[in-house]
Design a protein around this motif. Structure first.
Motif, short mmCIF file in Angstrom:
data_model
loop_
_atom_site.label_atom_id
_atom_site.label_comp_id
_atom_site.label_asym_id
_atom_site.label_seq_id
_atom_site.Cartn_x
_atom_site.Cartn_y
_atom_site.Cartn_z
N TYR A 93 7.81 -2.34 -20.89
CA TYR A 93 8.09 -3.71 -21.30
C TYR A 93 8.69 -4.51 -20.14
O TYR A 93 8.35 -5.69 -19.94
CB TYR A 93 9.04 -3.74 -22.51
CG TYR A 93 8.34 -3.54 -23.83
CD1 TYR A 93 7.18 -4.24 -24.15
CD2 TYR A 93 8.87 -2.67 -24.79
CE1 TYR A 93 6.55 -4.07 -25.38
CE2 TYR A 93 8.25 -2.49 -26.02
CZ TYR A 93 7.09 -3.19 -26.31
OH TYR A 93 6.47 -3.03 -27.52
N ALA A 94 9.58 -3.89 -19.38
CA ALA A 94 10.17 -4.58 -18.23
C ALA A 94 9.10 -4.90 -17.19
O ALA A 94 9.06 -6.01 -16.63
CB ALA A 94 11.28 -3.72 -17.62
N GLU A 95 8.20 -3.95 -16.93
CA GLU A 95 7.11 -4.16 -15.99
C GLU A 95 6.17 -5.27 -16.45
O GLU A 95 5.56 -5.97 -15.63
CB GLU A 95 6.31 -2.86 -15.81
CG GLU A 95 7.01 -1.77 -15.04
CD GLU A 95 7.04 -2.04 -13.54
OE1 GLU A 95 6.21 -2.82 -13.05
OE2 GLU A 95 7.91 -1.45 -12.86
N ALA A 96 6.03 -5.43 -17.75
CA ALA A 96 5.11 -6.43 -18.31
C ALA A 96 5.67 -7.84 -18.28
O ALA A 96 5.01 -8.78 -18.74
CB ALA A 96 4.73 -6.04 -19.73
N GLU A 110 22.40 6.83 -21.75
CA GLU A 110 22.33 7.01 -20.30
C GLU A 110 20.99 6.56 -19.74
O GLU A 110 20.91 5.86 -18.73
CB GLU A 110 22.61 8.47 -19.94
CG GLU A 110 22.70 8.73 -18.45
CD GLU A 110 23.05 10.17 -18.13
OE1 GLU A 110 22.92 10.56 -16.95
OE2 GLU A 110 23.46 10.92 -19.05
N ALA A 111 19.92 6.95 -20.42
CA ALA A 111 18.57 6.58 -19.97
C ALA A 111 18.38 5.07 -20.02
O ALA A 111 17.80 4.47 -19.10
CB ALA A 111 17.53 7.28 -20.83
N ALA A 112 18.85 4.43 -21.08
CA ALA A 112 18.68 2.98 -21.23
C ALA A 112 19.41 2.23 -20.13
O ALA A 112 18.89 1.26 -19.55
CB ALA A 112 19.18 2.55 -22.60
N ARG A 113 20.60 2.66 -19.82
CA ARG A 113 21.36 1.99 -18.76
C ARG A 113 20.73 2.22 -17.39
O ARG A 113 20.80 1.36 -16.50
CB ARG A 113 22.82 2.43 -18.80
CG ARG A 113 23.54 1.90 -20.05
CD ARG A 113 25.01 2.26 -20.10
NE ARG A 113 25.61 1.86 -21.38
CZ ARG A 113 26.61 0.97 -21.50
NH1 ARG A 113 27.13 0.42 -20.43
NH2 ARG A 113 27.08 0.68 -22.69
N ASP A 118 17.51 -0.54 -12.90
CA ASP A 118 16.29 -0.68 -12.08
C ASP A 118 15.62 -2.05 -12.25
O ASP A 118 14.72 -2.39 -11.47
CB ASP A 118 15.29 0.42 -12.43
CG ASP A 118 15.74 1.79 -11.96
OD1 ASP A 118 16.65 1.86 -11.10
OD2 ASP A 118 15.19 2.80 -12.46
N TYR A 119 16.02 -2.80 -13.28
CA TYR A 119 15.41 -4.11 -13.53
C TYR A 119 16.51 -5.17 -13.70
O TYR A 119 16.75 -5.68 -14.80
CB TYR A 119 14.52 -4.06 -14.78
CG TYR A 119 13.34 -3.13 -14.64
CD1 TYR A 119 12.15 -3.57 -14.05
CD2 TYR A 119 13.42 -1.80 -15.04
CE1 TYR A 119 11.07 -2.72 -13.90
CE2 TYR A 119 12.35 -0.94 -14.89
CZ TYR A 119 11.17 -1.40 -14.31
OH TYR A 119 10.11 -0.56 -14.15
N PRO A 120 17.18 -5.53 -12.61
CA PRO A 120 18.33 -6.44 -12.69
C PRO A 120 17.98 -7.84 -13.16
O PRO A 120 18.86 -8.59 -13.59
CB PRO A 120 18.86 -6.45 -11.25
CG PRO A 120 17.69 -6.06 -10.40
CD PRO A 120 16.92 -5.08 -11.23
N ASN A 138 23.43 -6.98 -16.40
CA ASN A 138 22.31 -7.41 -17.25
C ASN A 138 22.20 -6.58 -18.53
O ASN A 138 21.19 -6.67 -19.23
CB ASN A 138 20.99 -7.32 -16.47
CG ASN A 138 20.66 -5.90 -16.02
OD1 ASN A 138 21.55 -5.14 -15.67
ND2 ASN A 138 19.38 -5.55 -16.01
N PHE A 139 23.22 -5.80 -18.85
CA PHE A 139 23.18 -4.92 -20.03
C PHE A 139 24.33 -5.26 -20.97
O PHE A 139 25.49 -5.00 -20.67
CB PHE A 139 23.28 -3.45 -19.58
CG PHE A 139 22.98 -2.44 -20.66
CD1 PHE A 139 21.72 -1.86 -20.77
CD2 PHE A 139 23.96 -2.04 -21.57
CE1 PHE A 139 21.44 -0.92 -21.74
CE2 PHE A 139 23.69 -1.10 -22.55
CZ PHE A 139 22.43 -0.53 -22.64
#
Length: 343
Positions: A93-96, A110-113, A118-120, A138-139
């Motif tokens: 979704y971030a790449e899209a 942990e994975a979500a953060r 990686d997508y600031p 950004n979280f």
């Protein structure tokens, strides 16, 4: 709409990037600003680990669809996403090009953060038991702090139980469940301080048959009113002709002779705040939990429906008095995240 994640080929990714580049070039030639205009809908995606029919997620889904209908956002989602697949779906979704990603990361924190790091340039608003971290701007986190409405529903429940024995069936004993149960129990004791509670957790967010069987056992143990934190509990109450109090959503229309009251969660204030921050370019690490409080419009007591007039008038007067005090700040419902116990 996408379910269980989305998959893009390398070709489609290149196509998206080329299209974005062409749009930017056109804007530059035309003398238009290349940044997002405030009136433009932002691309929002959500990643859910359960079906969108599940109580908690259904409220997020409802608010997102309302924002979509207003034209504030474009909205896509994935449901029934396993914890093992959650990170992949977030990244796609971030790449899209989605600018705001929603979800619940209680099992994949942990994975979500890590994805957010990686997508600031992408804003992440996630249901979480943990606090925001300034090092990850950004979280942001949210939770259903609807203890105000849960407390009020407890006042009604305490007046409606005759056996002074209430069964409570929850998913997991985590803060977001515990605080609602504890607030409900405190409300019950306002009306019936000698009430006993049977508390059980089924170890699942969505297992109606297991919740129903657990509720049957509590009815066999003397409960004449059930706190339905999970789907399946109200079905047991209906079959055994006892009362139930709902949580997060209003199911009174489905159980008109069973559900006497419900504490409702309204995710709209939380989501609308995030949308405004993203559009303004001011989204930052924050705790959005306060937007679920009653004074922010984040929760309410559902209308009594078929139970209108069946709850004693003096009890409803007390509910109205407490609700007013909660909204004006003169009374605060305790946020108690400790695991509730049977008594």
């Amino acid at each position: 709409m996408p379910k269980n994640g989305i998959v893009f080929s390398s070709f489609s990714r290149r196509s998206v990037l080329k299209a974005a580049g062409a749009t930017a070039a056109l804007a530059t030639v035309a003398g238009l600003p290349t940044r997002l205009l405030a009136a433009d809908p932002i691309k929002v995606a959500a990643v859910y680990t359960v079906p969108v029919e599940q109580q908690w997620v259904s409220r997020i889904h409802k608010a997102a669809n309302a924002a979509k209908e207003r034209g504030d956002i474009e909205y896509v989602y994935s449901e029934n996403t396993s914890n093992n697949d959650y990170e992949r779906v977030m990244r796609e979704y971030a790449e899209a090009g989605h600018k705001l990603i929603l979800g619940e990361v209680f099992g994949v924190e942990e994975a979500a953060r890590s994805v957010a790091k990686d997508y600031p340039d992408v804003a992440f608003l996630m249901g979480s038991s943990f606090k925001p971290d300034a090092a990850l701007p950004n979280f942001s986190v949210f939770d259903n702090y609807i203890q105000d409405a849960s407390y009020l529903s407890g006042i009604i429940a305490g007046a409606m139980t005759k056996s002074k024995n209430i069964g409570m069936v929850g998913g997991y004993p985590i803060p977001e469940v515990n605080r609602l149960m504890n607030a409900f129990m405190a409300g019950v004791k306002e009306s019936a301080p000698d009430t006993k509670f049977q508390v059980a957790f089924i170890g699942s967010w969505f297992d109606p048959p297991k919740a129903k069987e657990t509720a049957f056992a509590q009815i066999d143990g003397g409960a004449d009113l059930l706190y339905a934190e999970r789907f399946g509990v109200s079905d047991a109450a209906k079959e055994k002709k006892v009362l139930a109090v709902g949580n997060v959503i209003d199911t009174q229309a489905d159980y008109p002779e069973t559900v006497v009251a419900s504490a409702l969660w309204h995710f709209e204030p939380t989501l609308d705040k995030a949308i405004a921050e993203v559009k303004a370019g001011s989204f930052k690490a924050d705790d959005y939990g306060v937007y679920s409080f009653m004074k922010a419009g984040g929760c309410s007591l559902a209308p009594l429906g078929t139970f209108e007039g069946k709850v004693p008038a003096e009890v409803m007067a007390k509910v109205a008095e407490k609700e007013k005090a909660i909204k004006d700040g003169s009374f605060t419902v305790e946020v108690n995240d400790n695991e509730p116990k049977s008594s």
